[in-house]
Design a protein around this motif. Structure first.
Motif, PDB file in Angstrom:
ATOM      1  N   CYS A  40      12.341   3.676   7.228  1.00 43.69           N
ATOM      2  CA  CYS A  40      12.179   4.540   8.399  1.00 43.69           C
ATOM      3  C   CYS A  40      10.812   4.387   9.044  1.00 43.69           C
ATOM      4  O   CYS A  40      10.649   4.669  10.214  1.00 43.69           O
ATOM      5  CB  CYS A  40      12.377   5.997   7.986  1.00 43.69           C
ATOM      6  N   ASP A  41       9.815   3.945   8.260  1.00 40.59           N
ATOM      7  CA  ASP A  41       8.449   3.820   8.751  1.00 40.59           C
ATOM      8  C   ASP A  41       7.863   5.178   9.150  1.00 40.59           C
ATOM      9  O   ASP A  41       6.908   5.247   9.904  1.00 40.59           O
ATOM     10  CB  ASP A  41       8.384   2.826   9.922  1.00 40.59           C
ATOM     11  N   THR A  42       8.475   6.260   8.696  1.00 35.49           N
ATOM     12  CA  THR A  42       7.951   7.593   9.026  1.00 35.49           C
ATOM     13  C   THR A  42       7.778   8.439   7.768  1.00 35.49           C
ATOM     14  O   THR A  42       7.790   9.657   7.836  1.00 35.49           O
ATOM     15  CB  THR A  42       8.885   8.333  10.001  1.00 35.49           C
ATOM     16  N   SER A  43       7.662   7.831   6.623  1.00 38.02           N
ATOM     17  CA  SER A  43       7.440   8.461   5.316  1.00 38.02           C
ATOM     18  C   SER A  43       8.538   9.419   4.895  1.00 38.02           C
ATOM     19  O   SER A  43       8.312  10.333   4.129  1.00 38.02           O
ATOM     20  CB  SER A  43       6.068   9.126   5.230  1.00 38.02           C
ATOM     21  N   THR A  61       2.802   4.868   4.520  1.00 37.31           N
ATOM     22  CA  THR A  61       1.957   5.967   5.003  1.00 37.31           C
ATOM     23  C   THR A  61       0.633   5.941   4.262  1.00 37.31           C
ATOM     24  O   THR A  61       0.106   6.963   3.842  1.00 37.31           O
ATOM     25  CB  THR A  61       2.697   7.312   4.860  1.00 37.31           C
ATOM     26  N   MET A  62       0.148   4.742   4.080  1.00 35.74           N
ATOM     27  CA  MET A  62      -1.114   4.538   3.391  1.00 35.74           C
ATOM     28  C   MET A  62      -1.719   3.269   3.969  1.00 35.74           C
ATOM     29  O   MET A  62      -1.022   2.255   4.124  1.00 35.74           O
ATOM     30  CB  MET A  62      -0.794   4.366   1.904  1.00 35.74           C
ATOM     31  N   LEU A  63      -2.987   3.338   4.285  1.00 40.08           N
ATOM     32  CA  LEU A  63      -3.665   2.131   4.758  1.00 40.08           C
ATOM     33  C   LEU A  63      -3.903   1.202   3.568  1.00 40.08           C
ATOM     34  O   LEU A  63      -4.175   1.670   2.452  1.00 40.08           O
ATOM     35  CB  LEU A  63      -5.016   2.487   5.379  1.00 40.08           C
ATOM     36  N   ALA A  64      -3.840  -0.089   3.835  1.00 44.59           N
ATOM     37  CA  ALA A  64      -4.183  -1.041   2.776  1.00 44.59           C
ATOM     38  C   ALA A  64      -5.589  -0.743   2.255  1.00 44.59           C
ATOM     39  O   ALA A  64      -5.840  -0.791   1.045  1.00 44.59           O
ATOM     40  CB  ALA A  64      -4.081  -2.471   3.308  1.00 44.59           C
ATOM     41  N   MET A  65      -6.489  -0.368   3.166  1.00 44.09           N
ATOM     42  CA  MET A  65      -7.876  -0.104   2.764  1.00 44.09           C
ATOM     43  C   MET A  65      -7.972   1.070   1.795  1.00 44.09           C
ATOM     44  O   MET A  65      -8.904   1.159   1.003  1.00 44.09           O
ATOM     45  CB  MET A  65      -8.754   0.178   3.991  1.00 44.09           C
ATOM     46  N   GLN A  66      -7.019   2.002   1.866  1.00 45.86           N
ATOM     47  CA  GLN A  66      -7.047   3.128   0.942  1.00 45.86           C
ATOM     48  C   GLN A  66      -6.679   2.708  -0.482  1.00 45.86           C
ATOM     49  O   GLN A  66      -6.860   3.499  -1.412  1.00 45.86           O
ATOM     50  CB  GLN A  66      -6.084   4.234   1.418  1.00 45.86           C
ATOM     51  N   ALA A  67      -6.151   1.490  -0.634  1.00 47.33           N
ATOM     52  CA  ALA A  67      -5.815   1.001  -1.970  1.00 47.33           C
ATOM     53  C   ALA A  67      -6.881   0.048  -2.494  1.00 47.33           C
ATOM     54  O   ALA A  67      -6.679  -0.607  -3.519  1.00 47.33           O
ATOM     55  CB  ALA A  67      -4.450   0.313  -1.955  1.00 47.33           C
ATOM     56  N   GLU A  68      -8.001  -0.027  -1.794  1.00 49.15           N
ATOM     57  CA  GLU A  68      -9.118  -0.864  -2.256  1.00 49.15           C
ATOM     58  C   GLU A  68      -9.464  -0.515  -3.712  1.00 49.15           C
ATOM     59  O   GLU A  68      -9.654   0.660  -4.041  1.00 49.15           O
ATOM     60  CB  GLU A  68     -10.328  -0.604  -1.345  1.00 49.15           C
ATOM     61  N   GLY A  69      -9.457  -1.540  -4.554  1.00 44.55           N
ATOM     62  CA  GLY A  69      -9.829  -1.328  -5.953  1.00 44.55           C
ATOM     63  C   GLY A  69      -8.745  -0.719  -6.824  1.00 44.55           C
ATOM     64  O   GLY A  69      -8.944  -0.520  -8.021  1.00 44.55           O
ATOM     65  N   ALA A  70      -7.585  -0.421  -6.235  1.00 46.28           N
ATOM     66  CA  ALA A  70      -6.527   0.270  -6.992  1.00 46.28           C
ATOM     67  C   ALA A  70      -5.658  -0.716  -7.771  1.00 46.28           C
ATOM     68  O   ALA A  70      -5.657  -1.921  -7.514  1.00 46.28           O
ATOM     69  CB  ALA A  70      -5.656   1.087  -6.036  1.00 46.28           C
ATOM     70  N   GLU A  71      -4.919  -0.170  -8.720  1.00 46.42           N
ATOM     71  CA  GLU A  71      -3.873  -0.916  -9.431  1.00 46.42           C
ATOM     72  C   GLU A  71      -2.552  -0.580  -8.767  1.00 46.42           C
ATOM     73  O   GLU A  71      -2.108   0.564  -8.804  1.00 46.42           O
ATOM     74  CB  GLU A  71      -3.791  -0.450 -10.889  1.00 46.42           C
TER      75      GLU A  71
ATOM     76  N   GLY B  31      -3.874  11.553   4.514  1.00 40.98           N
ATOM     77  CA  GLY B  31      -3.266  10.748   5.573  1.00 40.98           C
ATOM     78  C   GLY B  31      -1.780  10.980   5.774  1.00 40.98           C
ATOM     79  O   GLY B  31      -1.144  10.266   6.547  1.00 40.98           O
ATOM     80  N   GLN B  32      -1.207  11.993   5.115  1.00 41.90           N
ATOM     81  CA  GLN B  32       0.248  12.139   5.188  1.00 41.90           C
ATOM     82  C   GLN B  32       0.710  12.713   6.530  1.00 41.90           C
ATOM     83  O   GLN B  32       1.891  12.623   6.877  1.00 41.90           O
ATOM     84  CB  GLN B  32       0.769  12.985   4.026  1.00 41.90           C
ATOM     85  N   THR B  33      -0.185  13.288   7.281  1.00 39.70           N
ATOM     86  CA  THR B  33       0.129  13.690   8.656  1.00 39.70           C
ATOM     87  C   THR B  33      -0.596  12.800   9.663  1.00 39.70           C
ATOM     88  O   THR B  33      -0.016  12.347  10.645  1.00 39.70           O
ATOM     89  CB  THR B  33      -0.276  15.161   8.903  1.00 39.70           C
ATOM     90  N   LEU B  34      -1.877  12.530   9.398  1.00 39.22           N
ATOM     91  CA  LEU B  34      -2.665  11.773  10.377  1.00 39.22           C
ATOM     92  C   LEU B  34      -2.105  10.367  10.602  1.00 39.22           C
ATOM     93  O   LEU B  34      -1.994   9.916  11.755  1.00 39.22           O
ATOM     94  CB  LEU B  34      -4.132  11.699   9.914  1.00 39.22           C
ATOM     95  N   LEU B  35      -1.744   9.670   9.527  1.00 37.50           N
ATOM     96  CA  LEU B  35      -1.267   8.294   9.719  1.00 37.50           C
ATOM     97  C   LEU B  35       0.061   8.245  10.484  1.00 37.50           C
ATOM     98  O   LEU B  35       0.184   7.453  11.423  1.00 37.50           O
ATOM     99  CB  LEU B  35      -1.180   7.549   8.378  1.00 37.50           C
ATOM    100  N   PRO B  36       1.058   9.101  10.146  1.00 39.01           N
ATOM    101  CA  PRO B  36       2.268   9.101  10.989  1.00 39.01           C
ATOM    102  C   PRO B  36       1.965   9.447  12.448  1.00 39.01           C
ATOM    103  O   PRO B  36       2.582   8.888  13.365  1.00 39.01           O
ATOM    104  CB  PRO B  36       3.145  10.178  10.342  1.00 39.01           C
ATOM    105  N   THR B  37       1.020  10.349  12.674  1.00 34.50           N
ATOM    106  CA  THR B  37       0.661  10.713  14.042  1.00 34.50           C
ATOM    107  C   THR B  37       0.062   9.515  14.768  1.00 34.50           C
ATOM    108  O   THR B  37       0.355   9.254  15.938  1.00 34.50           O
ATOM    109  CB  THR B  37      -0.352  11.879  14.016  1.00 34.50           C
TER     110      THR B  37
END
Lengths: 155, 263
Positions: A40-43, A61-71, B31-37
């Motif tokens: 859906c691309d809308t979470s 619903t997560m930026l790739a950058m937010q996973a920096e350093g993550a597993e 980001g669960q609201t901001l990113l979809p917006t």
């Protein structure tokens, strides 16, 4: 463009991405890990669910950058060679899929569910899969699959 | 979504400076609201300042207050031993927000700052008489929620934590929209040092509000029947394709009575 590094399915990866690149885009387009789907691309639908530091998250619903350093673990990282993960095996045994589009997200969410609650009731399974939508099965065999996998994973 | 500059500072001071120094900077919590917006191009900030490295997450007990860091996820609140021990109704509320994947990323600070008229946390803040801590001041919940998607936060002001006074008892009940699962009506009932407080989300034209009629009824007689019997006015309630104002007014009483029964 920002540089990015993380561990995906046990392997260190890096890349150069636009800040707006979503985690699911990075996985699919930079790493060719196309098992993670965009529904859906809308979470809402949950086809894009992966594990980030062990917890199920919607990678659209997560930026790739937010996973920096993550597993990060994707559906491709579950099987051990030719041996499927018990959750994958249970979906196969119980016909827990028809078209299969939602299945990667269902499986990843279901593993997180069982990790949190090793002995879930049917109601807890249905409730725990609220964030995953399937348009084929009517959910019944998915619930059976998760219940069976929970028994196997706990034994 | 449009591209932007991404920052990940390691302190809330640095985060505030980064937003202040940007053309149109926004804080990024879960980001669960901001990113979809942003994906819908309804928002196009020039800079996003990710708060994940600012050490704003965690729950601690401070005297009679439970202090929850702004970046604490819904899941962390729902599963926190401290929250379950001191304000179990708040842990239960957090466990019912969105779905598990959203709870794994969404944060209390993000939810409160966004003040979605159907969000769950504003009802808890208002019913429990919480105080919102920012990088500049403290704001009571009464003063904080000023309207639909509107708060008392100034431009670039950052929520750092939310302090909830421990109530004698509280419970939250919501009637979720069957499709979106957002609260069509959600009611938090709390027995506090300042009397019975009842806060309603999902129903009001101006977002979360206190239901004076039910508070008065419960102050005289704290029972599910008293909550259900209090006449709630439909004035100022939303009427849309999901429910009429009259139906919402009815649901406020039903949810309040269920919340009292769960206290």
């Amino acid at each position: 463009m920002p540089n990015l590094s993380m561990t995906v399915n046990g392997k260190a990866v890096q890349g150069e991405v636009e800040a707006r690149t979503l985690l699911v885009q990075f996985l699919r387009e930079n790493l060719d890990l196309t098992g993670t789907h965009v529904g859906c691309d809308t979470s809402q639908c949950g086809a894009c669910v992966v594990h980030v530091n062990g917890a199920a998250m919607k990678s659209c619903t997560m930026l790739a950058m937010q996973a920096e350093g993550a597993e990060v673990t994707t559906i491709e990282g579950l099987a051990d060679g030719d041996t499927l993960h018990p959750m994958q095996e249970a979906f196969r045994n119980n016909h827990g899929l028809q078209c299969g589009f939602c299945t990667p997200g269902m499986v990843m969410s279901a593993i997180d569910l069982v990790n949190r609650n090793p002995n879930p009731s049917e109601e807890e399974i249905r409730d725990g899969l609220e964030g995953n939508i399937c348009r084929c099965t009517g959910y019944h065999n998915i619930v059976k699959s998760v219940a069976e996998a929970a028994r196997v994973m706990g034994s | 979504m449009y591209d932007f500059n991404y920052h990940k500072p390691s302190s809330s001071n640095a985060a505030a400076s980064a937003v202040a120094g940007a053309d149109d900077g926004k804080f990024l919590a879960g980001g669960q609201t901001l990113l979809p917006t942003m994906k819908q191009r309804l928002a196009m900030p020039s800079d996003l300042v990710d708060l994940a490295g600012c050490d704003l997450s965690g729950v601690r007990v401070d005297g009679d207050n439970l202090v929850i860091g702004a970046m604490t996820t819904h899941d962390a609140v729902a599963t926190s031993a401290e929250v379950q021990a001191h304000i179990p109704g708040l842990a239960a509320l957090a466990a019912g927000i969105g779905d598990q994947q959203v709870r794994n990323r969404g944060t209390i600070g993000g939810s409160v700052a966004n003040n979605d008229p159907a969000a769950d946390y504003p009802a808890a803040c208002l019913a429990l008489g919480a105080t919102i801590h920012t990088d500049r001041r403290t704001i009571t919940a009464e003063d904080f929620f000023t309207g639909m998607f509107d708060t008392a936060l100034d431009e670039g002001e950052l929520i750092t934590a939310i302090a909830f006074p421990k109530p004698a008892a509280c419970a939250y009940q919501k009637f979720p929209n069957p499709a979106s699962r957002y609260a069509l009506v959600g009611v938090m009932v709390a027995k506090t040092g300042g009397g019975v407080r009842v806060a309603v989300t999902g129903a009001g034209e101006n977002g979360v509000f206190r239901a004076a009629e039910i508070e008065a009824a419960l102050g005289a007689n704290f029972s599910a029947d008293a909550a259900a019997g209090a006449a709630v006015s439909a004035d100022g309630l939303n009427s849309d394709l999901h429910a009429s104002a009259e139906y919402r007014a009815h649901l406020v009483g039903v949810m309040a009575s269920r919340a009292v029964a769960a206290c």
